[in-house]
Design a protein around this motif. Structure first.
Motif, PDB file in Angstrom:
ATOM      1  N   MET A   1       0.815  -1.188   0.000  1.00  0.00           N
ATOM      2  CA  MET A   1       0.000   0.000   0.000  1.00  0.00           C
ATOM      3  C   MET A   1       0.864   1.260   0.000  1.00  0.00           C
ATOM      4  O   MET A   1       0.471   2.273  -0.535  1.00  0.00           O
ATOM      5  CB  MET A   1      -0.907  -0.055   1.227  1.00  0.00           C
ATOM      6  CG  MET A   1      -2.215   0.628   1.056  1.00  0.00           C
ATOM      7  SD  MET A   1      -3.078   0.029  -0.376  1.00  0.00           S
ATOM      8  CE  MET A   1      -4.645   0.595  -0.021  1.00  0.00           C
ATOM      9  N   LYS A   2       2.048   1.231   0.612  1.00  0.00           N
ATOM     10  CA  LYS A   2       2.926   2.391   0.657  1.00  0.00           C
ATOM     11  C   LYS A   2       3.528   2.693  -0.709  1.00  0.00           C
ATOM     12  O   LYS A   2       3.979   3.784  -0.959  1.00  0.00           O
ATOM     13  CB  LYS A   2       4.048   2.174   1.662  1.00  0.00           C
ATOM     14  CG  LYS A   2       3.595   2.238   3.084  1.00  0.00           C
ATOM     15  CD  LYS A   2       4.777   2.143   4.002  1.00  0.00           C
ATOM     16  CE  LYS A   2       4.333   2.257   5.435  1.00  0.00           C
ATOM     17  NZ  LYS A   2       5.426   2.267   6.367  1.00  0.00           N
ATOM     18  N   LEU A   3       3.552   1.740  -1.574  1.00  0.00           N
ATOM     19  CA  LEU A   3       4.136   1.913  -2.902  1.00  0.00           C
ATOM     20  C   LEU A   3       3.313   2.865  -3.760  1.00  0.00           C
ATOM     21  O   LEU A   3       3.859   3.610  -4.566  1.00  0.00           O
ATOM     22  CB  LEU A   3       4.268   0.545  -3.580  1.00  0.00           C
ATOM     23  CG  LEU A   3       5.072   0.498  -4.866  1.00  0.00           C
ATOM     24  CD1 LEU A   3       6.499   0.967  -4.605  1.00  0.00           C
ATOM     25  CD2 LEU A   3       5.089  -0.906  -5.424  1.00  0.00           C
ATOM     26  N   LYS A   4       2.007   2.906  -3.577  1.00  0.00           N
ATOM     27  CA  LYS A   4       1.142   3.730  -4.405  1.00  0.00           C
ATOM     28  C   LYS A   4       1.456   5.232  -4.263  1.00  0.00           C
ATOM     29  O   LYS A   4       1.581   5.919  -5.271  1.00  0.00           O
ATOM     30  CB  LYS A   4      -0.319   3.436  -4.088  1.00  0.00           C
ATOM     31  CG  LYS A   4      -1.270   4.008  -5.098  1.00  0.00           C
ATOM     32  CD  LYS A   4      -2.672   3.508  -4.867  1.00  0.00           C
ATOM     33  CE  LYS A   4      -3.561   3.960  -5.987  1.00  0.00           C
ATOM     34  NZ  LYS A   4      -4.903   3.472  -5.847  1.00  0.00           N
ATOM     35  N   PRO A   5       1.610   5.814  -3.069  1.00  0.00           N
ATOM     36  CA  PRO A   5       1.951   7.240  -2.959  1.00  0.00           C
ATOM     37  C   PRO A   5       3.319   7.561  -3.583  1.00  0.00           C
ATOM     38  O   PRO A   5       3.490   8.612  -4.194  1.00  0.00           O
ATOM     39  CB  PRO A   5       1.965   7.519  -1.462  1.00  0.00           C
ATOM     40  CG  PRO A   5       1.116   6.465  -0.856  1.00  0.00           C
ATOM     41  CD  PRO A   5       1.277   5.267  -1.748  1.00  0.00           C
ATOM     42  N   VAL A   6       4.264   6.636  -3.462  1.00  0.00           N
ATOM     43  CA  VAL A   6       5.574   6.845  -4.048  1.00  0.00           C
ATOM     44  C   VAL A   6       5.461   6.862  -5.578  1.00  0.00           C
ATOM     45  O   VAL A   6       6.068   7.709  -6.252  1.00  0.00           O
ATOM     46  CB  VAL A   6       6.569   5.765  -3.571  1.00  0.00           C
ATOM     47  CG1 VAL A   6       7.872   5.839  -4.341  1.00  0.00           C
ATOM     48  CG2 VAL A   6       6.800   5.871  -2.080  1.00  0.00           C
ATOM     49  N   MET A   7       4.699   5.958  -6.132  1.00  0.00           N
ATOM     50  CA  MET A   7       4.506   5.906  -7.587  1.00  0.00           C
ATOM     51  C   MET A   7       3.805   7.165  -8.095  1.00  0.00           C
ATOM     52  O   MET A   7       4.143   7.693  -9.152  1.00  0.00           O
ATOM     53  CB  MET A   7       3.708   4.658  -7.973  1.00  0.00           C
ATOM     54  CG  MET A   7       4.457   3.357  -7.717  1.00  0.00           C
ATOM     55  SD  MET A   7       6.020   3.283  -8.595  1.00  0.00           S
ATOM     56  CE  MET A   7       5.454   2.879 -10.209  1.00  0.00           C
TER      57      MET A   7
ATOM     58  N   VAL B   1       7.780  13.250 -12.975  1.00  0.00           N
ATOM     59  CA  VAL B   1       8.118  13.028 -14.376  1.00  0.00           C
ATOM     60  C   VAL B   1       7.302  13.969 -15.274  1.00  0.00           C
ATOM     61  O   VAL B   1       7.833  14.581 -16.202  1.00  0.00           O
ATOM     62  CB  VAL B   1       7.913  11.550 -14.771  1.00  0.00           C
ATOM     63  CG1 VAL B   1       7.965  11.352 -16.277  1.00  0.00           C
ATOM     64  CG2 VAL B   1       8.953  10.677 -14.080  1.00  0.00           C
ATOM     65  N   VAL B   2       6.012  14.118 -14.983  1.00  0.00           N
ATOM     66  CA  VAL B   2       5.168  15.034 -15.760  1.00  0.00           C
ATOM     67  C   VAL B   2       5.682  16.456 -15.615  1.00  0.00           C
ATOM     68  O   VAL B   2       5.802  17.190 -16.602  1.00  0.00           O
ATOM     69  CB  VAL B   2       3.687  14.922 -15.320  1.00  0.00           C
ATOM     70  CG1 VAL B   2       2.848  16.051 -15.912  1.00  0.00           C
ATOM     71  CG2 VAL B   2       3.125  13.565 -15.712  1.00  0.00           C
ATOM     72  N   TYR B   3       6.006  16.871 -14.402  1.00  0.00           N
ATOM     73  CA  TYR B   3       6.562  18.210 -14.155  1.00  0.00           C
ATOM     74  C   TYR B   3       7.861  18.413 -14.941  1.00  0.00           C
ATOM     75  O   TYR B   3       8.060  19.439 -15.586  1.00  0.00           O
ATOM     76  CB  TYR B   3       6.814  18.402 -12.662  1.00  0.00           C
ATOM     77  CG  TYR B   3       7.622  19.628 -12.337  1.00  0.00           C
ATOM     78  CD1 TYR B   3       7.040  20.892 -12.360  1.00  0.00           C
ATOM     79  CD2 TYR B   3       8.978  19.529 -12.033  1.00  0.00           C
ATOM     80  CE1 TYR B   3       7.785  22.026 -12.076  1.00  0.00           C
ATOM     81  CE2 TYR B   3       9.735  20.658 -11.754  1.00  0.00           C
ATOM     82  CZ  TYR B   3       9.132  21.897 -11.772  1.00  0.00           C
ATOM     83  OH  TYR B   3       9.870  23.017 -11.512  1.00  0.00           O
ATOM     84  N   LEU B   4       8.727  17.438 -14.895  1.00  0.00           N
ATOM     85  CA  LEU B   4      10.007  17.514 -15.603  1.00  0.00           C
ATOM     86  C   LEU B   4       9.801  17.631 -17.115  1.00  0.00           C
ATOM     87  O   LEU B   4      10.444  18.448 -17.777  1.00  0.00           O
ATOM     88  CB  LEU B   4      10.854  16.282 -15.268  1.00  0.00           C
ATOM     89  CG  LEU B   4      12.314  16.320 -15.640  1.00  0.00           C
ATOM     90  CD1 LEU B   4      13.024  17.423 -14.881  1.00  0.00           C
ATOM     91  CD2 LEU B   4      12.961  14.976 -15.329  1.00  0.00           C
ATOM     92  N   LEU B   5       8.897  16.849 -17.664  1.00  0.00           N
ATOM     93  CA  LEU B   5       8.618  16.902 -19.097  1.00  0.00           C
ATOM     94  C   LEU B   5       8.032  18.258 -19.506  1.00  0.00           C
ATOM     95  O   LEU B   5       8.417  18.819 -20.539  1.00  0.00           O
ATOM     96  CB  LEU B   5       7.674  15.772 -19.508  1.00  0.00           C
ATOM     97  CG  LEU B   5       8.280  14.361 -19.488  1.00  0.00           C
ATOM     98  CD1 LEU B   5       7.202  13.316 -19.754  1.00  0.00           C
ATOM     99  CD2 LEU B   5       9.396  14.251 -20.504  1.00  0.00           C
ATOM    100  N   LEU B   6       7.124  18.797 -18.709  1.00  0.00           N
ATOM    101  CA  LEU B   6       6.557  20.106 -19.014  1.00  0.00           C
ATOM    102  C   LEU B   6       7.621  21.198 -18.946  1.00  0.00           C
ATOM    103  O   LEU B   6       7.669  22.088 -19.801  1.00  0.00           O
ATOM    104  CB  LEU B   6       5.411  20.429 -18.051  1.00  0.00           C
ATOM    105  CG  LEU B   6       4.120  19.654 -18.268  1.00  0.00           C
ATOM    106  CD1 LEU B   6       3.127  19.923 -17.140  1.00  0.00           C
ATOM    107  CD2 LEU B   6       3.505  20.010 -19.610  1.00  0.00           C
TER     108      LEU B   6
END
Length: 132
Positions: free
Chosen positions: A1-7, A14-19
Motif C-alpha cells: 500500500m505504501k508503494l502507491k503514494p511513491v509511484m 516526471v510530468v513536471y520535468l517533461l513540461l
C-alpha cells in the motif's frame, strides 16, 4: 500500500520535468514583452555570446533581440553601413536611452562585422570618409 503514494509522486515529478523541458526547449524569449531591466540583461547576455568568426546576419540578430534602441546608417560606394545600439546598461534613470548606455553592433551589407566601441569607431571612420 505504501508503494502507491511513491509511484504517484514519481509520476507527478516526471510530468513536471517533461513540461519544464518542453517550455525550455520551445519557448522563445520575446524582448518586446520584457521589462526594461530584463531586456537590458537579455541584450547584454545575448550580445556577449556573439563571435565575429561566425556569420551573423542582421535579420538573425533582430529576430533574437528585437529592434534596436538607436540606429544610424549610411550608404558608401554601394555598401550599406548600419550601426545598431541595444541598451545593455542604464546610467541615468531619466527614461531616455543614450548611446553610452548601449552596446553597438555594426553591419556592413546586413552582416555583423564589429561589436562595441570597435563598431562605433569603424562606422565613424567609414561615415566620415564617405561624406568627404
Amino acid at each position: 500500500m505504501k508503494l502507491k503514494p511513491v509511484m504517484l509522486f514519481i509520476a507527478g515529478f516526471v510530468v513536471y520535468l517533461l513540461l519544464t523541458l518542453t517550455v525550455l526547449m520551445f519557448y522563445k524569449d520575446d524582448p518586446e514583452q520584457m521589462s526594461w531591466q530584463h531586456r537590458e540583461n537579455f541584450n547584454a547576455k545575448v550580445i556577449s555570446r556573439y563571435q565575429l568568426t561566425a556569420a551573423h546576419t542582421q535579420d538573425d540578430i533582430t529576430n533574437r533581440l528585437g529592434g534596436p534602441d538607436i540606429t544610424q546608417a549610411v550608404k558608401i560606394d554601394g555598401e550599406i553601413y548600419q550601426l545598431f545600439f541595444y541598451r545593455t546598461h542604464r546610467k541615468l534613470p531619466d527614461g531616455i536611452t543614450t548611446e553610452d548606455e548601449c552596446t553597438a553592433l555594426l553591419f556592413i551589407n546586413r552582416q555583423l562585422v564589429a561589436i562595441g566601441d570597435t563598431a562605433v569607431a569603424q562606422y565613424q571612420q567609414h561615415a566620415s570618409h564617405g561624406n568627404s
